[in-house]
Design a protein around this motif. Structure first.
Motif, PDB file in Angstrom:
ATOM      1  N   TYR A 191    -124.650 -76.446 -17.278  1.00 54.00           N
ATOM      2  CA  TYR A 191    -123.632 -77.472 -17.071  1.00 54.00           C
ATOM      3  C   TYR A 191    -123.117 -77.217 -15.668  1.00 54.00           C
ATOM      4  CZ  TYR A 191    -119.786 -80.686 -17.643  1.00 54.00           C
ATOM      5  OH  TYR A 191    -118.945 -81.753 -17.485  1.00 54.00           O
ATOM      6  N   GLU A 192    -123.281 -78.190 -14.791  1.00 53.80           N
ATOM      7  CA  GLU A 192    -122.936 -77.961 -13.394  1.00 53.80           C
ATOM      8  C   GLU A 192    -122.553 -79.244 -12.682  1.00 53.80           C
ATOM      9  OE1 GLU A 192    -127.114 -78.442 -10.971  1.00 53.80           O
ATOM     10  OE2 GLU A 192    -126.695 -76.474 -11.816  1.00 53.80           O
ATOM     11  N   SER A 193    -121.876 -79.057 -11.554  1.00 61.36           N
ATOM     12  CA  SER A 193    -121.717 -80.095 -10.553  1.00 61.36           C
ATOM     13  C   SER A 193    -122.239 -79.518  -9.252  1.00 61.36           C
ATOM     14  CB  SER A 193    -120.250 -80.519 -10.413  1.00 61.36           C
ATOM     15  OG  SER A 193    -119.472 -79.459  -9.878  1.00 61.36           O
ATOM     16  N   VAL A 194    -122.431 -80.373  -8.273  1.00 64.88           N
ATOM     17  CA  VAL A 194    -122.939 -79.920  -6.980  1.00 64.88           C
ATOM     18  C   VAL A 194    -122.084 -80.545  -5.891  1.00 64.88           C
ATOM     19  CG1 VAL A 194    -124.977 -79.736  -5.491  1.00 64.88           C
ATOM     20  CG2 VAL A 194    -125.273 -79.856  -7.982  1.00 64.88           C
ATOM     21  N   GLU A 246    -117.318 -83.639  -0.500  1.00 64.37           N
ATOM     22  CA  GLU A 246    -118.347 -84.517  -1.048  1.00 64.37           C
ATOM     23  C   GLU A 246    -118.971 -83.917  -2.303  1.00 64.37           C
ATOM     24  OE1 GLU A 246    -122.411 -86.902   0.256  1.00 64.37           O
ATOM     25  OE2 GLU A 246    -121.351 -85.681   1.749  1.00 64.37           O
ATOM     26  N   ILE A 247    -118.967 -84.721  -3.371  1.00 65.02           N
ATOM     27  CA  ILE A 247    -119.609 -84.350  -4.631  1.00 65.02           C
ATOM     28  C   ILE A 247    -120.979 -85.018  -4.613  1.00 65.02           C
ATOM     29  CG2 ILE A 247    -119.427 -84.349  -7.159  1.00 65.02           C
ATOM     30  CD1 ILE A 247    -117.002 -83.017  -5.565  1.00 65.02           C
ATOM     31  N   ILE A 248    -122.042 -84.212  -4.586  1.00 68.06           N
ATOM     32  CA  ILE A 248    -123.374 -84.813  -4.532  1.00 68.06           C
ATOM     33  C   ILE A 248    -124.076 -84.791  -5.888  1.00 68.06           C
ATOM     34  CG2 ILE A 248    -123.654 -84.408  -2.066  1.00 68.06           C
ATOM     35  CD1 ILE A 248    -125.490 -82.041  -2.756  1.00 68.06           C
ATOM     36  N   GLY A 249    -123.438 -84.156  -6.880  1.00 76.03           N
ATOM     37  CA  GLY A 249    -123.953 -84.146  -8.243  1.00 76.03           C
ATOM     38  C   GLY A 249    -122.784 -84.045  -9.202  1.00 76.03           C
ATOM     39  N   GLU A 250    -122.554 -85.080  -9.952  1.00 75.17           N
ATOM     40  CA  GLU A 250    -121.430 -85.096 -10.894  1.00 75.17           C
ATOM     41  C   GLU A 250    -121.664 -84.080 -12.016  1.00 75.17           C
ATOM     42  OE1 GLU A 250    -118.562 -86.690 -10.619  1.00 75.17           O
ATOM     43  OE2 GLU A 250    -119.163 -87.670  -8.760  1.00 75.17           O
ATOM     44  N   PRO A 251    -120.590 -83.601 -12.649  1.00 72.67           N
ATOM     45  CA  PRO A 251    -120.755 -82.649 -13.757  1.00 72.67           C
ATOM     46  C   PRO A 251    -121.687 -83.201 -14.836  1.00 72.67           C
ATOM     47  CG  PRO A 251    -118.456 -82.762 -13.122  1.00 72.67           C
ATOM     48  CD  PRO A 251    -119.175 -83.871 -12.376  1.00 72.67           C
ATOM     49  N   ARG A 252    -122.641 -82.357 -15.251  1.00 68.99           N
ATOM     50  CA  ARG A 252    -123.631 -82.785 -16.238  1.00 68.99           C
ATOM     51  C   ARG A 252    -124.383 -81.559 -16.741  1.00 68.99           C
ATOM     52  NH1 ARG A 252    -125.346 -82.187 -11.501  1.00 68.99           N
ATOM     53  NH2 ARG A 252    -127.485 -81.904 -10.834  1.00 68.99           N
ATOM     54  N   THR A 253    -125.108 -81.720 -17.824  1.00 65.90           N
ATOM     55  CA  THR A 253    -126.016 -80.674 -18.287  1.00 65.90           C
ATOM     56  C   THR A 253    -127.382 -80.986 -17.702  1.00 65.90           C
ATOM     57  OG1 THR A 253    -124.760 -80.384 -20.325  1.00 65.90           O
ATOM     58  CG2 THR A 253    -127.016 -79.538 -20.297  1.00 65.90           C
ATOM     59  N   ILE A 274    -123.450 -76.240  -2.838  1.00 60.17           N
ATOM     60  CA  ILE A 274    -122.815 -75.309  -3.768  1.00 60.17           C
ATOM     61  C   ILE A 274    -122.923 -75.903  -5.180  1.00 60.17           C
ATOM     62  CG2 ILE A 274    -120.690 -74.109  -4.402  1.00 60.17           C
ATOM     63  CD1 ILE A 274    -121.759 -73.364  -1.598  1.00 60.17           C
ATOM     64  N   GLU A 275    -123.509 -75.129  -6.094  1.00 60.18           N
ATOM     65  CA  GLU A 275    -123.502 -75.516  -7.502  1.00 60.18           C
ATOM     66  C   GLU A 275    -122.321 -74.820  -8.161  1.00 60.18           C
ATOM     67  OE1 GLU A 275    -127.229 -74.490  -9.315  1.00 60.18           O
ATOM     68  OE2 GLU A 275    -128.300 -76.083  -8.269  1.00 60.18           O
ATOM     69  N   ILE A 276    -121.581 -75.585  -8.938  1.00 59.74           N
ATOM     70  CA  ILE A 276    -120.486 -75.049  -9.727  1.00 59.74           C
ATOM     71  C   ILE A 276    -120.949 -75.098 -11.174  1.00 59.74           C
ATOM     72  CG2 ILE A 276    -118.057 -75.279 -10.374  1.00 59.74           C
ATOM     73  CD1 ILE A 276    -117.730 -76.910  -7.725  1.00 59.74           C
ATOM     74  N   THR A 277    -121.172 -73.929 -11.769  1.00 58.79           N
ATOM     75  CA  THR A 277    -121.766 -73.883 -13.101  1.00 58.79           C
ATOM     76  C   THR A 277    -120.759 -73.364 -14.129  1.00 58.79           C
ATOM     77  OG1 THR A 277    -122.613 -71.620 -12.946  1.00 58.79           O
ATOM     78  CG2 THR A 277    -124.013 -73.371 -12.059  1.00 58.79           C
ATOM     79  N   GLU A 278    -121.119 -73.585 -15.368  1.00 56.67           N
ATOM     80  CA  GLU A 278    -120.321 -73.131 -16.526  1.00 56.67           C
ATOM     81  C   GLU A 278    -120.271 -71.626 -16.591  1.00 56.67           C
ATOM     82  OE1 GLU A 278    -120.688 -73.858 -21.272  1.00 56.67           O
ATOM     83  OE2 GLU A 278    -122.255 -74.623 -19.992  1.00 56.67           O
TER      84      GLU A 278
END
Length: 129
Positions: free
Chosen positions: A113-116, A100-107, A125-129
């Motif tokens: 710049y991250e997705s969640v 499940e992606i609860i936050g689409e990639p964005r600044t 989990i935050e996936i950051t630049e």
């Protein structure tokens, strides 16, 4: 000073170990087992030296935190990938694999710049630049 490791309880130790190895390039140690305490754990190491300890004991109950209704305490882990492209690639890989992606990639407003995403046990989990 630096943070050596962060630990959290899990329901399925093997599934969670596999998740962090597969998607975040963690390297696991051998499983530690204490049969007297019914405790099992892995340390998952990352390239930069940081580590996660995932732990299991059958008497540990679930927390009430949820990504939309949160409580005080640790709330997410953030992994830096090194680039926007890698954030996008990993997010799509996880989406395609059914996570499940609860936050689409964005600044974000604070400049990341991250997705969640949610891991298999709904940890944020935050996936950051």
């Amino acid at each position: 000073m630096r943070i050596d490791h962060i630990a959290f309880w899990v329901k399925d130790l093997e599934m969670m170990r596999s998740f962090y190895e597969t998607y975040f390039d963690a390297i696991s140690n051998e499983k530690y087992i204490n049969p007297i305490k019914k405790f099992e754990s892995y340390f998952l190491s990352f390239e930069n030296g940081s580590r996660l300890e995932i732990m299991f004991r059958p008497d540990i109950t679930e927390a009430n935190n949820h990504n939309e209704v949160q409580k005080l305490g640790l709330i997410h882990l953030a992994f830096s990938t090194g680039s926007k492209e890698k954030v996008n690639e990993l997010t799509e890989r996880l989406r395609n694999d059914g996570f499940e992606i609860i936050g689409e990639p964005r600044t974000t407003g604070d400049g990341y710049y991250e997705s969640v995403i949610l891991d298999p046990e709904n940890n944020i989990i935050e996936i950051t630049e």
